[in-house]
Design a protein around this motif. Structure first.
Motif, PDB file in Angstrom:
ATOM      1  N   ASP A 170      76.212  16.447  31.680  1.00  0.00           N
ATOM      2  CA  ASP A 170      77.460  16.527  32.438  1.00  0.00           C
ATOM      3  C   ASP A 170      78.563  15.882  31.608  1.00  0.00           C
ATOM      4  OD1 ASP A 170      79.494  16.604  34.269  1.00  0.00           O
ATOM      5  OD2 ASP A 170      78.403  15.591  35.877  1.00  0.00           O
ATOM      6  N   MET A 171      79.405  16.713  31.006  1.00  0.00           N
ATOM      7  CA  MET A 171      80.487  16.245  30.127  1.00  0.00           C
ATOM      8  C   MET A 171      81.733  15.950  30.957  1.00  0.00           C
ATOM      9  SD  MET A 171      79.502  16.506  26.790  1.00  0.00           S
ATOM     10  CE  MET A 171      80.623  17.267  25.628  1.00  0.00           C
ATOM     11  N   GLY A 172      82.148  14.672  30.991  1.00  0.00           N
ATOM     12  CA  GLY A 172      83.261  14.277  31.832  1.00  0.00           C
ATOM     13  C   GLY A 172      82.800  14.145  33.265  1.00  0.00           C
ATOM     14  N   CYS A 173      81.738  13.352  33.464  1.00  0.00           N
ATOM     15  CA  CYS A 173      81.036  13.280  34.757  1.00  0.00           C
ATOM     16  C   CYS A 173      81.760  12.451  35.801  1.00  0.00           C
ATOM     17  CB  CYS A 173      79.634  12.708  34.545  1.00  0.00           C
ATOM     18  SG  CYS A 173      79.615  11.011  33.884  1.00  0.00           S
ATOM     19  N   GLY A 174      82.800  11.691  35.413  1.00  0.00           N
ATOM     20  CA  GLY A 174      83.484  10.850  36.377  1.00  0.00           C
ATOM     21  C   GLY A 174      82.547   9.831  36.983  1.00  0.00           C
ATOM     22  N   ASP A 175      82.620   9.666  38.307  1.00  0.00           N
ATOM     23  CA  ASP A 175      81.805   8.650  38.968  1.00  0.00           C
ATOM     24  C   ASP A 175      80.402   9.141  39.323  1.00  0.00           C
ATOM     25  OD1 ASP A 175      82.158  10.277  41.171  1.00  0.00           O
ATOM     26  OD2 ASP A 175      83.288   8.811  42.350  1.00  0.00           O
ATOM     27  N   GLY A 176      80.023  10.330  38.829  1.00  0.00           N
ATOM     28  CA  GLY A 176      78.657  10.810  38.992  1.00  0.00           C
ATOM     29  C   GLY A 176      78.333  11.426  40.334  1.00  0.00           C
ATOM     30  N   ARG A 177      79.316  11.550  41.214  1.00  0.00           N
ATOM     31  CA  ARG A 177      79.013  12.059  42.550  1.00  0.00           C
ATOM     32  C   ARG A 177      78.452  13.472  42.498  1.00  0.00           C
ATOM     33  NH1 ARG A 177      81.233  15.291  46.000  1.00  0.00           N
ATOM     34  NH2 ARG A 177      83.106  15.511  44.742  1.00  0.00           N
ATOM     35  N   ILE A 178      79.126  14.359  41.760  1.00  0.00           N
ATOM     36  CA  ILE A 178      78.663  15.740  41.673  1.00  0.00           C
ATOM     37  C   ILE A 178      77.266  15.797  41.070  1.00  0.00           C
ATOM     38  CG2 ILE A 178      78.980  17.891  40.391  1.00  0.00           C
ATOM     39  CD1 ILE A 178      80.697  17.902  42.775  1.00  0.00           C
ATOM     40  N   ALA A 179      77.022  15.017  40.015  1.00  0.00           N
ATOM     41  CA  ALA A 179      75.724  15.047  39.340  1.00  0.00           C
ATOM     42  C   ALA A 179      74.604  14.609  40.268  1.00  0.00           C
ATOM     43  CB  ALA A 179      75.766  14.157  38.097  1.00  0.00           C
ATOM     44  N   VAL A 180      74.798  13.501  40.966  1.00  0.00           N
ATOM     45  CA  VAL A 180      73.750  12.979  41.839  1.00  0.00           C
ATOM     46  C   VAL A 180      73.535  13.908  43.035  1.00  0.00           C
ATOM     47  CG1 VAL A 180      73.101  11.059  43.343  1.00  0.00           C
ATOM     48  CG2 VAL A 180      74.085  10.597  41.090  1.00  0.00           C
ATOM     49  N   GLU A 181      74.630  14.423  43.607  1.00  0.00           N
ATOM     50  CA  GLU A 181      74.489  15.363  44.716  1.00  0.00           C
ATOM     51  C   GLU A 181      73.817  16.654  44.255  1.00  0.00           C
ATOM     52  OE1 GLU A 181      78.268  15.969  46.546  1.00  0.00           O
ATOM     53  OE2 GLU A 181      78.359  13.946  47.414  1.00  0.00           O
ATOM     54  N   MET A 182      74.101  17.080  43.032  1.00  0.00           N
ATOM     55  CA  MET A 182      73.463  18.274  42.487  1.00  0.00           C
ATOM     56  C   MET A 182      71.964  18.053  42.335  1.00  0.00           C
ATOM     57  SD  MET A 182      74.407  20.305  38.951  1.00  0.00           S
ATOM     58  CE  MET A 182      74.335  18.805  37.958  1.00  0.00           C
ATOM     59  N   GLU A 183      71.577  16.890  41.841  1.00  0.00           N
ATOM     60  CA  GLU A 183      70.160  16.575  41.687  1.00  0.00           C
ATOM     61  C   GLU A 183      69.462  16.584  43.045  1.00  0.00           C
ATOM     62  OE1 GLU A 183      67.497  13.171  39.466  1.00  0.00           O
ATOM     63  OE2 GLU A 183      69.162  12.527  40.742  1.00  0.00           O
ATOM     64  N   GLU A 184      70.090  15.957  44.033  1.00  0.00           N
ATOM     65  CA  GLU A 184      69.499  15.901  45.366  1.00  0.00           C
ATOM     66  C   GLU A 184      69.418  17.293  45.990  1.00  0.00           C
ATOM     67  OE1 GLU A 184      72.020  13.235  47.489  1.00  0.00           O
ATOM     68  OE2 GLU A 184      71.469  11.475  46.289  1.00  0.00           O
ATOM     69  N   GLY A 185      70.507  18.072  45.866  1.00  0.00           N
ATOM     70  CA  GLY A 185      70.541  19.392  46.482  1.00  0.00           C
ATOM     71  C   GLY A 185      69.543  20.355  45.862  1.00  0.00           C
ATOM     72  N   GLU A 186      69.440  20.347  44.536  1.00  0.00           N
ATOM     73  CA  GLU A 186      68.518  21.271  43.873  1.00  0.00           C
ATOM     74  C   GLU A 186      67.069  20.884  44.117  1.00  0.00           C
ATOM     75  OE1 GLU A 186      69.446  24.245  42.405  1.00  0.00           O
ATOM     76  OE2 GLU A 186      71.210  23.540  43.491  1.00  0.00           O
ATOM     77  N   ALA A 187      66.797  19.607  44.364  1.00  0.00           N
ATOM     78  CA  ALA A 187      65.432  19.177  44.668  1.00  0.00           C
ATOM     79  C   ALA A 187      64.917  19.875  45.926  1.00  0.00           C
ATOM     80  CB  ALA A 187      65.376  17.665  44.831  1.00  0.00           C
ATOM     81  N   HIS A 188      65.839  20.146  46.871  1.00  0.00           N
ATOM     82  CA  HIS A 188      65.442  20.848  48.102  1.00  0.00           C
ATOM     83  C   HIS A 188      65.078  22.301  47.833  1.00  0.00           C
ATOM     84  CE1 HIS A 188      66.355  17.502  50.704  1.00  0.00           C
ATOM     85  NE2 HIS A 188      67.600  17.433  50.273  1.00  0.00           N
ATOM     86  N   HIS A 189      65.507  22.819  46.685  1.00  0.00           N
ATOM     87  CA  HIS A 189      65.183  24.204  46.312  1.00  0.00           C
ATOM     88  C   HIS A 189      64.054  24.247  45.282  1.00  0.00           C
ATOM     89  CE1 HIS A 189      68.622  26.104  48.372  1.00  0.00           C
ATOM     90  NE2 HIS A 189      69.276  24.995  48.080  1.00  0.00           N
ATOM     91  N   GLY A 190      63.411  23.117  45.085  1.00  0.00           N
ATOM     92  CA  GLY A 190      62.296  23.062  44.157  1.00  0.00           C
ATOM     93  C   GLY A 190      62.695  23.004  42.698  1.00  0.00           C
ATOM     94  N   VAL A 191      63.964  22.724  42.425  1.00  0.00           N
ATOM     95  CA  VAL A 191      64.456  22.640  41.052  1.00  0.00           C
ATOM     96  C   VAL A 191      64.593  21.170  40.671  1.00  0.00           C
ATOM     97  CG1 VAL A 191      66.333  23.207  39.466  1.00  0.00           C
ATOM     98  CG2 VAL A 191      65.691  24.824  41.267  1.00  0.00           C
ATOM     99  N   GLN A 192      63.854  20.750  39.684  1.00  0.00           N
ATOM    100  CA  GLN A 192      63.908  19.361  39.228  1.00  0.00           C
ATOM    101  C   GLN A 192      64.890  19.249  38.063  1.00  0.00           C
ATOM    102  OE1 GLN A 192      62.224  16.933  40.942  1.00  0.00           O
ATOM    103  NE2 GLN A 192      61.738  18.684  42.269  1.00  0.00           N
ATOM    104  N   LEU A 193      65.864  18.374  38.206  1.00  0.00           N
ATOM    105  CA  LEU A 193      66.881  18.188  37.181  1.00  0.00           C
ATOM    106  C   LEU A 193      66.765  16.810  36.546  1.00  0.00           C
ATOM    107  CD1 LEU A 193      70.041  19.608  39.019  1.00  0.00           C
ATOM    108  CD2 LEU A 193      68.421  20.832  37.563  1.00  0.00           C
ATOM    109  N   GLN A 194      67.045  16.747  35.258  1.00  0.00           N
ATOM    110  CA  GLN A 194      67.189  15.479  34.549  1.00  0.00           C
ATOM    111  C   GLN A 194      68.601  15.477  33.970  1.00  0.00           C
ATOM    112  OE1 GLN A 194      64.465  14.769  31.304  1.00  0.00           O
ATOM    113  NE2 GLN A 194      64.868  12.580  31.301  1.00  0.00           N
ATOM    114  N   ILE A 195      69.486  14.703  34.595  1.00  0.00           N
ATOM    115  CA  ILE A 195      70.912  14.764  34.272  1.00  0.00           C
ATOM    116  C   ILE A 195      71.319  13.555  33.437  1.00  0.00           C
ATOM    117  CG2 ILE A 195      73.240  14.848  35.223  1.00  0.00           C
ATOM    118  CD1 ILE A 195      72.000  16.081  37.768  1.00  0.00           C
ATOM    119  N   PHE A 196      72.079  13.845  32.387  1.00  0.00           N
ATOM    120  CA  PHE A 196      72.645  12.791  31.544  1.00  0.00           C
ATOM    121  C   PHE A 196      74.157  12.997  31.548  1.00  0.00           C
ATOM    122  CE2 PHE A 196      73.890  10.802  27.517  1.00  0.00           C
ATOM    123  CZ  PHE A 196      73.211   9.600  27.603  1.00  0.00           C
ATOM    124  N   GLY A 197      74.894  12.031  32.100  1.00  0.00           N
ATOM    125  CA  GLY A 197      76.338  12.167  32.226  1.00  0.00           C
ATOM    126  C   GLY A 197      77.093  11.305  31.235  1.00  0.00           C
TER     127      GLY A 197
END
Length: 281
Positions: free
Chosen positions: A64-91
């Motif tokens: 995540d380039m220009g991740c700011g306070d990480g809200r989108i990244a963390v919410e994306m990780e949580e949301g995709e987990a419900h769809h069975g998608v595991q993310l490893q995010i580096f902001g």
């Protein structure tokens, strides 16, 4: 664009002697850094499609380039987990306070097994962490290219995105789009600063006292595609949306959401975004 600063048409505009966009963003309070509230549907589709073609059980790696306070990244990780998608995010972001907030968000995340997200301070337009990080499946870059600076800085940002992707990896790029046809106020801004910036649709964002902080650029789709192609990206797909302005919620603005791909290492058949393919990346 990413700023919440006011633009004052009544002010005369002289080109500043120096303009360091990232220095400006370093001084923002984390809570005041504006950002998109959600991911565009084409972005979530691309992430899920990338996970579908992976032949291993490893999480989809996202930068995540220009991740700011990480809200989108963390919410994306949580949301995709419900769809069975595991993310490893580096902001990465140039704002130290925002990165501290982002890491706190990750540590408080309710994702089962704990969040895999981590965040660090860095200059996105010249980023090179290839020695410390394996290549990424996806690079997310939201609105940053519109406020990163001049053409040289925009190219530097795109090259950094390309550098950190795996062959066949996907770039998710949102930008401010040319908006004069939906909002006369933008046409006034574009014309007011054109002589000083030397580029139509590039204008100066100012603080409440009229002091110039940095340049903001609004892209036409063809212009953006040309820049991406010159940098080395292919398979360009852009969705154009008319939305509320990120700095003026009561006014209309155009935003461009582009999905692009780093070329595969070998010349193989074209794989559409979201298509199932079992090649090793």
């Amino acid at each position: 664009s990413r700023s919440t600063c006011q633009d004052l048409p009544s002010r005369s505009c002289l080109r500043p002697r120096s303009m360091d966009s990232e220095q400006h963003w370093q001084q923002f309070k984390a809570a005041d850094i504006p950002t998109k509230q959600t991911l565009h549907s084409s972005f979530t589709d691309a992430i899920r499609g990338t996970q579908a073609v992976k032949v291993d059980a490893e999480p989809c790696r996202v930068l995540d380039m220009g991740c700011g306070d990480g809200r989108i990244a963390v919410e994306m990780e949580e949301g995709e987990a419900h769809h069975g998608v595991q993310l490893q995010i580096f902001g990465v972001d140039c704002n130290k306070e925002a990165i501290e907030v982002a890491n706190k968000r990750a540590s408080d995340s309710p994702v089962k097994g704990g969040s895999r997200a981590s965040f660090t301070v860095g200059q996105v337009s010249s980023l090179d962490i290839t020695a410390q990080q394996a290549p990424f499946d996806v690079v997310l870059c939201q609105l940053v290219i519109s406020v990163v600076g001049n053409t040289e800085s925009r190219i530097g940002l795109l090259r950094a995105c390309l550098r950190h992707l795996k062959p066949g990896g996907v770039l998710l790029l949102s930008t401010s789009g040319a908006s004069e046809h939906v909002n006369d106020a933008y046409k006034e801004l574009y014309n007011r600063d054109r002589e000083a910036t030397g580029e139509y649709r590039t204008y100066y964002s100012r603080d409440g006292d009229g002091n110039v902080l940095y340049e903001t650029h609004h892209f036409e789709k063809e212009e953006l595609h040309s820049l991406l192609s010159e940098t080395g990206f292919g398979d360009l797909v852009t969705k154009e949306e008319e939305e509320a302005s990120s700095r003026r919620p009561d006014q209309k603005a155009i935003f461009l959401y582009t999905v692009a791909r780093k070329p595969w290492a070998s010349k193989q058949s074209h794989i559409p975004f979201g298509g199932v393919d079992k090649r090793v990346v």
